[in-house]
Scaffold this motif. Structure first.
Motif, short mmCIF file in Angstrom:
data_model
loop_
_atom_site.label_atom_id
_atom_site.label_comp_id
_atom_site.label_asym_id
_atom_site.label_seq_id
_atom_site.Cartn_x
_atom_site.Cartn_y
_atom_site.Cartn_z
N ALA A 7 0.84 -1.20 0.00
CA ALA A 7 0.00 0.00 0.00
C ALA A 7 0.87 1.25 0.00
O ALA A 7 0.57 2.23 -0.69
CB ALA A 7 -0.93 -0.01 1.22
N ALA A 8 1.96 1.23 0.75
CA ALA A 8 2.87 2.39 0.79
C ALA A 8 3.54 2.62 -0.56
O ALA A 8 3.76 3.77 -0.96
CB ALA A 8 3.91 2.19 1.88
N PRO A 12 1.66 7.75 -2.27
CA PRO A 12 2.56 8.62 -1.52
C PRO A 12 1.96 9.08 -0.20
O PRO A 12 2.67 9.62 0.65
CB PRO A 12 2.80 9.79 -2.47
N ARG A 13 0.67 8.85 0.01
CA ARG A 13 0.00 9.25 1.24
C ARG A 13 0.11 8.20 2.34
O ARG A 13 -0.35 8.41 3.46
CB ARG A 13 -1.46 9.55 0.95
N ILE A 39 -1.43 -4.06 13.77
CA ILE A 39 -1.60 -3.01 12.78
C ILE A 39 -1.99 -1.71 13.48
O ILE A 39 -2.96 -1.67 14.23
CB ILE A 39 -2.67 -3.40 11.73
N VAL A 40 -1.20 -0.67 13.22
CA VAL A 40 -1.42 0.65 13.82
C VAL A 40 -1.64 1.63 12.68
O VAL A 40 -0.85 1.71 11.75
CB VAL A 40 -0.20 1.07 14.67
N VAL A 41 -2.74 2.38 12.75
CA VAL A 41 -3.06 3.37 11.73
C VAL A 41 -3.13 4.74 12.40
O VAL A 41 -3.87 4.93 13.36
CB VAL A 41 -4.40 3.05 11.03
N ASN A 42 -2.33 5.68 11.89
CA ASN A 42 -2.27 7.03 12.45
C ASN A 42 -1.99 7.02 13.95
O ASN A 42 -2.58 7.78 14.72
CB ASN A 42 -3.55 7.80 12.16
N VAL A 60 -8.17 -0.20 6.46
CA VAL A 60 -7.29 0.97 6.40
C VAL A 60 -8.04 2.18 5.84
O VAL A 60 -7.87 3.30 6.31
CB VAL A 60 -6.03 0.67 5.55
N LEU A 61 -8.89 1.95 4.85
CA LEU A 61 -9.61 3.07 4.23
C LEU A 61 -10.84 3.50 5.01
O LEU A 61 -11.32 4.62 4.82
CB LEU A 61 -10.01 2.69 2.80
#
Length: 66
Positions: A7-8, A12-13, A39-42, A60-61
């Motif tokens: 995904a990365a 670029p975000r 899994i850690v998001v923000n 994630v989205l």
């Protein structure tokens, strides 16, 4: 973890990194790491364990559209 890296690469975000919990125990404690992958998001722990690609992307989205 591979899905996070993919995904990365695709956007670029998105950034992805892997942390070895035994080498960074303070960070592991802050993120409540009890199993891997965590899994850690923000900066907020979201879920534990590997999931299929579609579920990974949905999770994630999801915060983007809420």
């Amino acid at each position: 973890m591979l899905l996070a890296y993919r995904a990365a690469l695709a956007s670029p975000r998105i950034t992805a990194s892997a942390i070895e919990a035994t080498e960074f125990p303070t960070l592991a404690d802050e993120m409540d790491v009890w199993s891997v992958p965590r899994i850690v998001v923000n900066g907020v722990p979201q879920w534990d364990g590997a999931v299929p690609e579609r579920i990974f992307l949905d999770r994630v989205l999801a915060p983007v559209f809420e």
